[in-house]
Enzyme design. Structure first.
Site, PDB file in Angstrom:
ATOM      1  N   GLY A   1       0.832  -1.190   0.000  1.00  0.00           N
ATOM      2  CA  GLY A   1       0.000   0.000   0.000  1.00  0.00           C
ATOM      3  C   GLY A   1       0.863   1.235   0.000  1.00  0.00           C
TER       4      GLY A   1
ATOM      5  N   GLN B   1       2.951  10.021   1.364  1.00  0.00           N
ATOM      6  CA  GLN B   1       4.262   9.343   1.339  1.00  0.00           C
ATOM      7  C   GLN B   1       5.081   9.715   0.100  1.00  0.00           C
ATOM      8  OE1 GLN B   1       2.496   5.226   2.203  1.00  0.00           O
ATOM      9  NE2 GLN B   1       4.492   5.135   3.186  1.00  0.00           N
TER      10      GLN B   1
ATOM     11  N   CYS C   1       6.265  -0.195   7.152  1.00  0.00           N
ATOM     12  CA  CYS C   1       5.852   0.958   6.360  1.00  0.00           C
ATOM     13  C   CYS C   1       7.026   1.393   5.492  1.00  0.00           C
ATOM     14  CB  CYS C   1       5.433   2.094   7.298  1.00  0.00           C
ATOM     15  SG  CYS C   1       4.914   3.582   6.428  1.00  0.00           S
ATOM     16  N   LEU C   2       6.745   1.692   4.230  1.00  0.00           N
ATOM     17  CA  LEU C   2       7.809   2.109   3.314  1.00  0.00           C
ATOM     18  C   LEU C   2       8.467   3.414   3.769  1.00  0.00           C
ATOM     19  CD1 LEU C   2       6.086   1.260  -0.095  1.00  0.00           C
ATOM     20  CD2 LEU C   2       7.898  -0.029   1.060  1.00  0.00           C
TER      21      LEU C   2
ATOM     22  N   HIS D   1      -4.090   1.061   7.589  1.00  0.00           N
ATOM     23  CA  HIS D   1      -2.740   1.626   7.656  1.00  0.00           C
ATOM     24  C   HIS D   1      -2.609   2.810   6.691  1.00  0.00           C
ATOM     25  CE1 HIS D   1       1.837   1.052   7.830  1.00  0.00           C
ATOM     26  NE2 HIS D   1       1.658   1.881   6.823  1.00  0.00           N
ATOM     27  N   GLU D   2      -3.068   2.621   5.448  1.00  0.00           N
ATOM     28  CA  GLU D   2      -2.924   3.680   4.448  1.00  0.00           C
ATOM     29  C   GLU D   2      -3.833   4.859   4.761  1.00  0.00           C
ATOM     30  OE1 GLU D   2      -0.377   3.480   2.753  1.00  0.00           O
ATOM     31  OE2 GLU D   2      -0.064   1.345   3.068  1.00  0.00           O
TER      32      GLU D   2
ATOM     33  N   HIS E   1      -2.369   7.241   7.213  1.00  0.00           N
ATOM     34  CA  HIS E   1      -1.389   8.175   6.643  1.00  0.00           C
ATOM     35  C   HIS E   1      -2.046   9.502   6.251  1.00  0.00           C
ATOM     36  CE1 HIS E   1       2.477   6.150   6.303  1.00  0.00           C
ATOM     37  NE2 HIS E   1       1.924   5.055   5.816  1.00  0.00           N
TER      38      HIS E   1
HETATM   39 NI    NI Z   1       2.823   3.199   5.723  1.00  0.00          NI
END
Ligand code: NI
Length: 153
Positions: free
Chosen positions: A46, A51, A89-90, A131-132, A135
C-alpha cells in the site's frame, strides 16, 4: 507511469493532515498510476499520497500483487472484530511492529473518475486499508504499535 520518491520518517509532511480531492482530472489519474508503480517497485502492499509528498486523500492498496484498490477520499463506514498483526511501512524502513486493527471493514471511496465505490475487506487487506488511511491523517503505524523491532530482511 513513473516512480516517485518515498519520503521517510522525520519528514514533517508525513505528519500533516491531507486534504480531500475535489477535482477528478488527468493529474489525479497520473498520481494514482505513479503511486501504484512506486508501491510495486518498493515491494509494498500500500501507499498513501503523503508518502510521495502530496497532501491529498488518495491511497492505493494491493495485498495480492494483482488487484489494486484505488481509494480517493476513503472513509470507513463500518468496522467489526479485531485482529493483531505485524506491520511495516515504506516510510519507516527496516522496522516492524504489532498493531491491533479491525478484522472487517466497509470503506466508501471514490475512484479516479469520481465514481463512488464501496469495498468490504477483511484480514490483511483490511489492515492495509486502515494503515494507508491513517497516513492521510498524519498517523503512522508506530503510533499504534505495541512493540517495535528491527526487520529481519
Ligand atoms: Ni505506511
Amino acid at each position: 507511469m513513473a516512480t516517485r520518491n518515498i519520503i521517510k520518517i522525520g519528514n514533517p509532511l508525513l505528519r500533516e493532515h491531507s486534504r480531500e480531492v475535489t477535482v477528478f482530472d488527468e493529474k489525479l489519474g497520473i498520481l494514482i498510476d505513479d503511486m501504484t508503480e512506486t508501491m510495486f517497485q518498493a515491494n509494498g502492499v500500500g501507499l498513501a499520497a503523503p508518502q510521495v509528498g502530496i497532501l491529498r486523500r488518495v491511497c492505493v492498496v494491493s495485498t495480492d500483487g494483482d488487484k489494486v484498490y484505488e481509494l480517493v477520499n476513503p472513509r470507513i463506514i463500518k468496522s467489526s472484530g479485531e485482529q493483531k498483526g505485524v506491520e511495516g511501512c515504506l516510510s519507516v524502513p527496516g522496522k516492524r511492529g504489532t498493531v491491533v486493527r479491525p478484522k472487517k471493514i466497509t470503506v466508501e471511496a471514490f475512484d479516479r473518475h469520481g465514481v463512488r465505490k464501496k469495498y468490504n475487506v477483511e484480514g490483511f487487506t483490511a489492515v492495509a486499508f486502515c494503515h494507508e488511511m491513517d497516513h492521510l491523517d498524519g498517523i503512522l503505524y508506530i503510533d499504534k504499535a505495541t512493540n517495535e523491532e528491527d526487520d529481519e530482511e
